[in-house]
Design an enzyme around this catalytic site. Sequence first.
Site, mmCIF file in Angstrom:
data_model
loop_
_atom_site.group_PDB
_atom_site.id
_atom_site.type_symbol
_atom_site.label_atom_id
_atom_site.label_comp_id
_atom_site.label_asym_id
_atom_site.label_seq_id
_atom_site.Cartn_x
_atom_site.Cartn_y
_atom_site.Cartn_z
ATOM 1 N N ASP A 1 41.059 50.105 38.928
ATOM 2 C CA ASP A 1 40.571 50.401 37.583
ATOM 3 C C ASP A 1 40.156 51.864 37.518
ATOM 4 O O ASP A 1 40.742 52.706 38.221
ATOM 5 C CB ASP A 1 39.403 49.468 37.242
ATOM 6 C CG ASP A 1 39.363 49.097 35.766
ATOM 7 O OD1 ASP A 1 39.122 49.999 34.958
ATOM 8 O OD2 ASP A 1 39.556 47.908 35.447
ATOM 9 N N ASP B 1 30.506 52.960 39.355
ATOM 10 C CA ASP B 1 29.288 53.770 39.330
ATOM 11 C C ASP B 1 28.666 53.721 40.722
ATOM 12 O O ASP B 1 28.044 52.734 41.110
ATOM 13 C CB ASP B 1 28.326 53.200 38.288
ATOM 14 C CG ASP B 1 27.048 54.032 38.156
ATOM 15 O OD1 ASP B 1 26.852 54.956 38.966
ATOM 16 O OD2 ASP B 1 26.241 53.722 37.258
ATOM 17 N N HIS C 1 34.738 51.259 32.358
ATOM 18 C CA HIS C 1 35.481 49.993 32.373
ATOM 19 C C HIS C 1 35.519 49.398 33.776
ATOM 20 O O HIS C 1 35.229 48.209 33.975
ATOM 21 C CB HIS C 1 36.898 50.222 31.846
ATOM 22 C CG HIS C 1 37.695 48.960 31.679
ATOM 23 N ND1 HIS C 1 38.491 48.435 32.672
ATOM 24 C CD2 HIS C 1 37.811 48.115 30.616
ATOM 25 C CE1 HIS C 1 39.082 47.344 32.239
ATOM 26 N NE2 HIS C 1 38.684 47.114 30.988
ATOM 27 N N ALA D 1 56.770 38.045 39.559
ATOM 28 C CA ALA D 1 57.123 38.722 40.811
ATOM 29 C C ALA D 1 56.677 37.930 42.032
ATOM 30 O O ALA D 1 57.322 37.994 43.086
ATOM 31 C CB ALA D 1 56.491 40.118 40.843
ATOM 32 N N SER E 1 39.722 41.556 30.119
ATOM 33 C CA SER E 1 39.367 42.382 31.281
ATOM 34 C C SER E 1 38.139 41.835 31.990
ATOM 35 O O SER E 1 37.967 42.026 33.204
ATOM 36 C CB SER E 1 39.076 43.821 30.840
ATOM 37 O OG SER E 1 40.253 44.501 30.518
#
Length: 694
Positions: free
Chosen positions: A7, A11, A43, A163, A225
Amino acid sequence: MTVAVIDSGIDVDSREFAGRISSKSVDIYQDQTNRGFNDEDGHGTHVSMIAAAARDDYGILGMAWNATVMAIRSDRPGSCTESGPASLSSGCAFEDGKVAEAVNYATNNGAKVINISLSGGAAGTALRSAVQNAVNSGVLVVVASGNDGAAQPSGYATSLDNAAAGGVLVVGSVDENGQISDFSNKAGANGENFLTARGENVCCVYENGAIYQSLGSVFLLNGTSFAAPQVAGAAALLAQAFPSLTGRQIAEILIESATDAGATGRDNVYGEGILNLTKAFEPAGTTSLAGSGQALALTDIVGVGSPAMGDALGATSLSAIVLDKYQRAYNVELGSNLRGAGVAERLYGALVGEQRQAAMSSDVASVAFTIDARGAYGELPRLAALRLPNEDAERARILAARVAYRISPNTQFGFAFAQGADGLVAQLQGQSRPAFMIATSADAGEAGLQRKDMSFAFRRQFKGWGLTAKAESGHVVSRSREKVNGIWGRDQDRSKAQTLGLAVDRAIDNWTISVGAEWLQEERTFLGGRFHDSFGIRGTNTAFLDAEAAWSFARNWRFGASIRNGWSKASAGDSVSAGSQLRSQAWSMDIERWGVFGRDDRLAFRIAQPLRVSSGGLKLELPVSYDYDTLSPVYGIREISLAPEGREIMGEMAWRGAFMRGYAAASVYYRHEPGHYANLPADKGIAFRWSTDF
């Protein structure tokens, strides 16, 4: 376990990840920039918190709150855009090739779960190949379905699922009521590997390591997400608890355990359903005792004691390791699945039943039959020898039969069908024992709930001494006090048992004394107690020593006493350990007077203790822990004490004799702690039985 989050970074100063950010965390663009993997967008930090925020009494609690986060920053340098205090959806751009590099990096550096909360068009060849390689290496890949409100997952998610089918989970969002979120892409044609999790109004937005607040309000998160990392965190918890699981197995477990939603079964909205972590941790499929391969369902009754064991199994602890179909180890308490034997309903057995007796005798032979006239069964071949009229033969079946024959003045033999040898021996010895409805003698043979099929006895007289040999065969039927059905299946609820015995008797003046030894061999039971086949009880040998004396101390008076001591030893093997042995005892005393109210009536009193285990138990070598490095159990000894706390003492006063052109028997009885159950109330009552010929 390590969860890789591909991603916008993390932090690095957040208290939610203190000490748990992997040293392998990296910026995948490190060759091009020195920016590091600290999150500039927010994010990636929010995704990581939902997956693994600390259990620190602050803020939110991540699904896998003790997991290590491998933050792999993969946003293209300079592509992120600010959208408020912290981004609710990534405004960054991600290049296929670099995400492929991130997947390969996570796989090669020990990640067990990879979370990709990204979306877009179909993934390129390099990324699909990287995901396939990760799955084949045992990694689970979790992908967000996308926030377009579409009927199908995003092309990105669909291509990754295709896949490496079975090792990729695509995750949609539901609200607090389990309803699909308006913004969430649905399962569509990819329902087989599609799960949903809470992704709507998820707490909370962080900024600078703390929950962001404005005017006393906090901001909530929406998006697939944030549903995806809940599944990734759940997968990490499973991987931590059960290290041998592969990514594909974890995916299968999460799918099988999901709570069904929408249309019954898999559907094109919720796919396989909603994440259910509690159920995911429960054993799946057929469980077995670790190391044995023998099926042991957690609902199985693992043991039923015999009458001699009474309440011994009432509060027994018996822990062991079982494996489910995924070879996950569980420490389970089996003691709650142990049952005590049924308490004999002696009065019911003495009075209920439409039976007739047929007998004939001569100086050299005697024949006796007990016949059931209820019409429940018709065993015509066995009844033919009785020469009964057809209507009687169709209604009757032989319950028991006994034949005795004198070969010479000093030699006798006898055999019986559906009866034990004790009655035969008493007949050959010429004993006259008092008859009781309830109280049994010490040699009543109550090792278990035994059914006798055939028995044989042979007696030889030597100048005042008598030598008697006996043999019998039958089986032990396991029956719980709670009458649990289907303990081991219809074809396994009984165990063969054989008995051999030898006794010496002597009559001296007014005394008759008998001393004997008996050997009981059980096929799969332990003094009548039946235990689960996974324990591997291969049989038991029991030696009984019996002594009996009768004293005619006055005219029409008789005093009798008997005692039985037993020593049982289970055959070692499988789980049964050396030292599995029992000591048991039974005794009885009675006094009889005949000619009380008439010439031939009899009045008797007996006090007795039926066979009871006085000490000992079953020692089992059971799996007590499990080593996932070697995929093998560690064994320890577990002992089940089979000596009951209760002690049954029976007292009975019985009368029998002629009455009103028939034959009558009356009884007053009292049973203290019946069945050797200390907590059962006394069984007491009065019985009367009368029969006549007509």
